[in-house]
Motif scaffolding. Sequence first.
Motif, PDB file in Angstrom:
ATOM      1  N   LEU A 148       5.933   2.736   5.468  1.00 41.84           N
ATOM      2  CA  LEU A 148       5.481   4.003   6.334  1.00 41.84           C
ATOM      3  C   LEU A 148       4.833   5.191   5.588  1.00 41.84           C
ATOM      4  O   LEU A 148       5.006   5.536   4.473  1.00 41.84           O
ATOM      5  CB  LEU A 148       7.151   3.902   6.705  1.00 41.84           C
ATOM      6  CG  LEU A 148       7.036   5.389   8.479  1.00 41.84           C
ATOM      7  CD1 LEU A 148       6.763   5.645   9.331  1.00 41.84           C
ATOM      8  CD2 LEU A 148       8.720   6.033   7.551  1.00 41.84           C
ATOM      9  N   VAL A 149       4.389   5.695   6.545  1.00 39.35           N
ATOM     10  CA  VAL A 149       3.119   7.039   6.468  1.00 39.35           C
ATOM     11  C   VAL A 149       2.719   8.225   7.042  1.00 39.35           C
ATOM     12  O   VAL A 149       2.731   7.099   8.452  1.00 39.35           O
ATOM     13  CB  VAL A 149       1.918   6.452   5.447  1.00 39.35           C
ATOM     14  CG1 VAL A 149       1.178   5.760   6.475  1.00 39.35           C
ATOM     15  CG2 VAL A 149       1.178   7.196   4.365  1.00 39.35           C
ATOM     16  N   GLN A 150       2.858   8.980   7.470  1.00 37.82           N
ATOM     17  CA  GLN A 150       2.145   9.911   7.558  1.00 37.82           C
ATOM     18  C   GLN A 150       1.364   9.633   8.809  1.00 37.82           C
ATOM     19  O   GLN A 150       0.427   9.403   7.525  1.00 37.82           O
ATOM     20  CB  GLN A 150       3.119  11.399   7.875  1.00 37.82           C
ATOM     21  CG  GLN A 150       4.030  11.699   7.479  1.00 37.82           C
ATOM     22  CD  GLN A 150       4.678  13.284   7.351  1.00 37.82           C
ATOM     23  OE1 GLN A 150       3.970  13.836   6.643  1.00 37.82           O
ATOM     24  NE2 GLN A 150       5.905  13.431   7.744  1.00 37.82           N
ATOM     25  N   ALA A 151       0.314  10.726   9.226  1.00 32.94           N
ATOM     26  CA  ALA A 151      -0.426  10.317   9.201  1.00 32.94           C
ATOM     27  C   ALA A 151      -1.323  11.077   8.736  1.00 32.94           C
ATOM     28  O   ALA A 151      -1.129  12.280   8.228  1.00 32.94           O
ATOM     29  CB  ALA A 151      -1.065  10.918  11.454  1.00 32.94           C
TER      30      ALA A 151
ATOM     31  N   ARG B  21      -5.614  -7.931  11.127  1.00 36.02           N
ATOM     32  CA  ARG B  21      -3.927  -6.865  11.482  1.00 36.02           C
ATOM     33  C   ARG B  21      -3.398  -6.926  12.956  1.00 36.02           C
ATOM     34  O   ARG B  21      -3.950  -7.476  14.267  1.00 36.02           O
ATOM     35  CB  ARG B  21      -4.080  -5.745  11.675  1.00 36.02           C
ATOM     36  CG  ARG B  21      -5.188  -4.641  13.065  1.00 36.02           C
ATOM     37  CD  ARG B  21      -5.835  -3.126  12.258  1.00 36.02           C
ATOM     38  NE  ARG B  21      -6.614  -2.398  13.265  1.00 36.02           N
ATOM     39  CZ  ARG B  21      -6.771  -1.078  13.914  1.00 36.02           C
ATOM     40  NH1 ARG B  21      -6.225  -0.725  11.918  1.00 36.02           N
ATOM     41  NH2 ARG B  21      -7.271  -0.543  13.752  1.00 36.02           N
ATOM     42  N   GLN B  22      -2.453  -7.130  13.542  1.00 31.80           N
ATOM     43  CA  GLN B  22      -2.218  -7.532  15.244  1.00 31.80           C
ATOM     44  C   GLN B  22      -0.948  -5.828  15.180  1.00 31.80           C
ATOM     45  O   GLN B  22       0.076  -6.032  14.237  1.00 31.80           O
ATOM     46  CB  GLN B  22      -1.438  -8.465  14.714  1.00 31.80           C
ATOM     47  CG  GLN B  22      -0.704  -8.985  16.283  1.00 31.80           C
ATOM     48  CD  GLN B  22      -0.667 -10.531  16.708  1.00 31.80           C
ATOM     49  OE1 GLN B  22      -0.475 -11.097  15.701  1.00 31.80           O
ATOM     50  NE2 GLN B  22      -0.296 -10.829  17.553  1.00 31.80           N
ATOM     51  N   ALA B  23      -1.316  -5.660  16.402  1.00 34.21           N
ATOM     52  CA  ALA B  23      -0.370  -4.376  16.519  1.00 34.21           C
ATOM     53  C   ALA B  23       0.786  -4.982  17.846  1.00 34.21           C
ATOM     54  O   ALA B  23      -0.091  -6.041  18.749  1.00 34.21           O
ATOM     55  CB  ALA B  23      -0.904  -3.303  17.279  1.00 34.21           C
TER      56      ALA B  23
ATOM     57  N   PRO C 296      -1.383   7.300  13.763  1.00 31.23           N
ATOM     58  CA  PRO C 296      -1.029   6.270  14.988  1.00 31.23           C
ATOM     59  C   PRO C 296      -1.213   4.983  14.971  1.00 31.23           C
ATOM     60  O   PRO C 296      -0.113   4.111  15.133  1.00 31.23           O
ATOM     61  CB  PRO C 296      -0.135   7.351  15.112  1.00 31.23           C
ATOM     62  CG  PRO C 296      -0.437   8.729  14.717  1.00 31.23           C
ATOM     63  CD  PRO C 296      -2.203   8.418  14.581  1.00 31.23           C
ATOM     64  N   GLU C 297      -2.437   4.542  15.631  1.00 33.43           N
ATOM     65  CA  GLU C 297      -3.511   3.460  15.846  1.00 33.43           C
ATOM     66  C   GLU C 297      -3.436   2.146  14.766  1.00 33.43           C
ATOM     67  O   GLU C 297      -3.510   1.129  15.239  1.00 33.43           O
ATOM     68  CB  GLU C 297      -4.381   3.659  16.937  1.00 33.43           C
ATOM     69  CG  GLU C 297      -5.539   4.861  16.260  1.00 33.43           C
ATOM     70  CD  GLU C 297      -5.688   6.388  16.742  1.00 33.43           C
ATOM     71  OE1 GLU C 297      -4.331   6.862  16.300  1.00 33.43           O
ATOM     72  OE2 GLU C 297      -6.685   6.551  16.702  1.00 33.43           O
ATOM     73  N   ASP C 298      -3.079   2.326  13.645  1.00 30.68           N
ATOM     74  CA  ASP C 298      -4.010   1.946  12.286  1.00 30.68           C
ATOM     75  C   ASP C 298      -2.046   0.930  12.420  1.00 30.68           C
ATOM     76  O   ASP C 298      -1.970  -0.078  11.519  1.00 30.68           O
ATOM     77  CB  ASP C 298      -3.554   2.468  11.143  1.00 30.68           C
ATOM     78  CG  ASP C 298      -5.446   3.336  11.609  1.00 30.68           C
ATOM     79  OD1 ASP C 298      -5.830   4.294  10.682  1.00 30.68           O
ATOM     80  OD2 ASP C 298      -6.201   2.762  11.942  1.00 30.68           O
ATOM     81  N   THR C 299      -1.186   1.359  13.379  1.00 28.94           N
ATOM     82  CA  THR C 299      -0.227   1.323  13.591  1.00 28.94           C
ATOM     83  C   THR C 299       0.398  -0.802  13.699  1.00 28.94           C
ATOM     84  O   THR C 299      -0.513  -0.530  14.286  1.00 28.94           O
ATOM     85  CB  THR C 299       1.365   1.495  13.864  1.00 28.94           C
ATOM     86  OG1 THR C 299       1.427   2.261  13.022  1.00 28.94           O
ATOM     87  CG2 THR C 299       2.631   0.446  13.749  1.00 28.94           C
TER      88      THR C 299
ATOM     89  N   THR D  40       3.352   0.856   9.215  1.00 28.80           N
ATOM     90  CA  THR D  40       3.938   1.664  10.328  1.00 28.80           C
ATOM     91  C   THR D  40       3.013   3.699   9.753  1.00 28.80           C
ATOM     92  O   THR D  40       3.585   3.982   8.691  1.00 28.80           O
ATOM     93  CB  THR D  40       4.963   2.140  10.410  1.00 28.80           C
ATOM     94  OG1 THR D  40       5.678   0.942  10.622  1.00 28.80           O
ATOM     95  CG2 THR D  40       5.571   3.139  12.178  1.00 28.80           C
ATOM     96  N   VAL D  41       2.464   3.731  11.283  1.00 24.33           N
ATOM     97  CA  VAL D  41       1.971   5.264  10.429  1.00 24.33           C
ATOM     98  C   VAL D  41       2.701   6.332  11.571  1.00 24.33           C
ATOM     99  O   VAL D  41       2.061   5.663  12.724  1.00 24.33           O
ATOM    100  CB  VAL D  41       0.518   5.659  10.765  1.00 24.33           C
ATOM    101  CG1 VAL D  41      -0.342   6.871  10.739  1.00 24.33           C
ATOM    102  CG2 VAL D  41      -0.347   4.262   9.846  1.00 24.33           C
ATOM    103  N   SER D  42       3.261   7.447  11.092  1.00 33.32           N
ATOM    104  CA  SER D  42       4.122   7.710  11.872  1.00 33.32           C
ATOM    105  C   SER D  42       2.883   9.528  12.026  1.00 33.32           C
ATOM    106  O   SER D  42       2.393   9.984  11.647  1.00 33.32           O
ATOM    107  CB  SER D  42       5.303   8.554  12.180  1.00 33.32           C
ATOM    108  OG  SER D  42       4.776   9.297  10.565  1.00 33.32           O
ATOM    109  N   SER D  43       3.451  10.259  13.844  1.00 32.21           N
ATOM    110  CA  SER D  43       2.680  11.525  13.985  1.00 32.21           C
ATOM    111  C   SER D  43       3.456  12.284  13.797  1.00 32.21           C
ATOM    112  O   SER D  43       4.449  12.037  13.638  1.00 32.21           O
ATOM    113  CB  SER D  43       2.392  11.132  15.395  1.00 32.21           C
ATOM    114  OG  SER D  43       3.300  11.078  16.312  1.00 32.21           O
TER     115      SER D  43
END
Length: 120
Positions: A11-14, A38-40, A88-91, A117-120
């Motif tokens: 988990l990382v921030q944007a 990758r698969q969202a 976030p869209e890289d999640t 997971t990229v948080s906004s």
Amino acid sequence: QVRLVESGGGLVQAGGSLRLSCAPSGRTFNVYTMGWFRQAPGKEREFVAAITWSGSSTYDTDSVKDRFTISRDNAKNTVYLQMNSLKPEDTAVYYCAAGSMSGSFKAAYWGQGTQVTVSS
């Protein structure tokens, strides 16, 4: 037979960075072009980047250009995906693959995936 094991997700921030690693087993690692997909959730698996066995050629999709860098260290039997300026869209679940590149990447082997997971 090639077995692929990914690591480095989380988990990382944007705007942050992560580095994924893929450690294939098997003596034939050096002959494969290595790739990342990758698969969202709710989406199809998509190609992210690839690197030839010598490391002399790399490929990536437009959405990660100038942000993601693929590299490999054949002495360490490891391929990397450095991801900077994450959005976030890289999640997605990120998968390592071993195969060949001929127009498009054709995977012969897949890893089990690692969650990013990229948080906004």
